[in-house]
Design an enzyme around this catalytic site. Structure first.
Site, PDB file in Angstrom:
ATOM      1  N   ARG A  36      -1.697 -13.843 -14.333  1.00  0.00           N
ATOM      2  CA  ARG A  36      -2.328 -12.532 -14.501  1.00  0.00           C
ATOM      3  C   ARG A  36      -1.242 -11.493 -14.327  1.00  0.00           C
ATOM      4  NH1 ARG A  36      -4.577  -8.407 -11.366  1.00  0.00           N
ATOM      5  NH2 ARG A  36      -6.501  -7.552 -12.229  1.00  0.00           N
ATOM      6  N   SER A 105     -15.216 -13.308 -14.118  1.00  0.00           N
ATOM      7  CA  SER A 105     -15.398 -12.556 -12.879  1.00  0.00           C
ATOM      8  C   SER A 105     -16.764 -11.915 -12.851  1.00  0.00           C
ATOM      9  CB  SER A 105     -14.367 -11.423 -12.782  1.00  0.00           C
ATOM     10  OG  SER A 105     -13.070 -11.939 -12.701  1.00  0.00           O
ATOM     11  N   LYS A 134      -6.762  -5.457  -5.580  1.00  0.00           N
ATOM     12  CA  LYS A 134      -7.271  -4.766  -6.755  1.00  0.00           C
ATOM     13  C   LYS A 134      -7.891  -3.461  -6.252  1.00  0.00           C
ATOM     14  CE  LYS A 134      -8.618  -9.053  -9.080  1.00  0.00           C
ATOM     15  NZ  LYS A 134      -9.753  -9.801  -9.627  1.00  0.00           N
TER      16      LYS A 134
END
Lengths: 204, 201
Positions: A36, A105, A134
């Site tokens: 990612r 997600s 995040k």
């Protein structure tokens, strides 16, 4: 493809060399690596992905790519992980085929049901605890949400968000099939040892 | 003729969609959707809207880089930036799509050509603000050299106006690509006609 039980998925962060991080995480026993890297070019992602996938194969670990289904298709990754802002899981499923791992997600039952209907293999449920990895405007959903969401969607849950050595076992007891971590590994002084310890905690 | 959108969809409130609607009334082109500010879900949505409009008009929609989204939404093509996933891997994974790439050097042009891509975008040929990140203009002579060396169609890009299009074709370019002249979506059919007036078909 069925996900192994008690799986530890290590996700690369935005600053560490992803190949080196993957190597250390695999050395520590991670069962899955997710690449990612939101700001990388397609070429960088492809090159990293090819190298990480080779490392994963040596350890019988799975390799998936975040968001970029194109990269996963181009280098034959084991699958993809999609956020709510990414391509729909149904489209990814058609492109990647029935054997690919497709994770989605979710943070609530509605999103989980949609992911299940669209052919997801697992749901990434979070964030469970407060996290700085995040920028999350919403509050953590807590461990109790894991079982509720899992029972509704009838899919394996990989829990994410603020999971560390102290709370990993609790997350598994709460019904998660596995956990996903970013900073617990990438920000550790010894990522391999940190991975080994987390694997131990979720297998207890 | 290639029409490029330039990451203006957000800033101009739906410019790409307006451009696509205008293309329904225009001569056929390759429309390159290049919206770096949009996430994959938004590009997926936008492409589902635009692809049928363009198809109906005989044009082709090429999504920037994301051949997965192109395959999933019925867009006919993919356009790769120079720093994309390697062209040969894309070519294998995206059979059936028209696939091209932006190149700024001879090495990149030859690589793209041997990877089996369908076309190249070479530039910037002339000076243009939108292509400043890609260095100083390469000029018509460089364009001529590139066209002589690769065996696939080369489109000239960067500061190309209708008046300058013919000079590009005389250097061996297959066609031209432009972004800035099409920021006025309303005038698009007319602007495209002005280009075609200078490009013998």
């Amino acid at each position: 493809m069925n996900l192994p039980r008690r799986l530890l998925c290590v996700i690369t962060d935005d600053s560490t060399d992803p190949v080196e991080l993957a190597r250390l995480a695999l050395e520590g026993g991670a069962g899955m690596v997710q690449l990612r890297r939101k700001k990388a070019t397609g070429r960088e992602l492809f090159q990293w992905a090819v190298r990480i996938q080779a490392l994963c194969r040596e350890q019988d670990a799975l390799f998936i790519v975040n968001d970029r289904v194109d990269i996963a298709l181009a280098m034959h990754a084991d699958g993809v992980h999609l956020g709510q802002q990414d391509m729909p899981a149904s489209a990814a499923r058609s492109l990647c085929g029935p054997d690919a791992i497709i994770g989605v997600s979710v943070s609530c039952t509605d999103e989980a049901l949609k992911a299940a209907a669209e052919g997801a293999s697992y749901i990434g449920v979070g964030h469970i605890f407060p996290t700085f990895s995040k920028d999350k405007p919403t509050p953590p959903i807590g461990t109790a949400a894991i079982r509720t969401i899992r029972n509704a969607a009838q899919l394996p849950v990989i829990a994410i968000g603020g999971i560390d050595h102290d709370n990993a076992a609790e997350v598994i007891r709460a019904g998660a099939s596995g956990i996903a971590v970013i900073s617990a590994i990438s920000e550790s002084d010894d990522p391999a040892a940190a991975t080994r310890e987390l694997v131990k905690r979720i297998r207890q | 003729m290639i029409v490029s959108s330039g990451g203006e969809h957000l800033a101009h409130r739906g410019l790409a969609l307006k451009q696509a609607q205008a293309l329904a009334r225009s001569a056929p082109v390759l429309f390159q959707l290049r919206e770096k500010g949009l996430d994959a879900a938004s590009i997926w949505q936008l492409s589902l809207q635009i692809a049928p409009i363009l198809k109906e008009a005989g044009s082709i929609l090429a999504l920037n880089e994301r051949f997965d989204l192109a395959l999933a939404t019925g867009a006919g093509g993919v356009h790769l930036p120079e720093s994309s996933c390697p062209a040969d891997a894309v070519r294998k994974a995206a059979r059936g799509l028209l696939a091209g790439q932006s190149v700024h050097s001879e090495t990149a042009a030859l690589q793209a050509s041997s990877a089996g891509l369908d076309y190249l975008l070479f530039g910037p040929v002339f000076h243009t603000p939108s292509k400043e990140p890609f260095g100083p203009p390469q000029g018509l002579e460089r364009l001529r050299e590139i066209c002589a060396k690769v065996r696939i169609p080369v489109f000239a890009v960067g500061g190309v106006t209708p008046e300058k299009a013919l000079a590009c074709l005389e250097c061996g370019a297959w066609g031209v690509a432009a972004l800035t002249p099409f920021l006025d979506a309303e005038a698009m059919p007319e602007t495209i006609n002005r280009f075609f007036a200078f490009i013998p078909s």
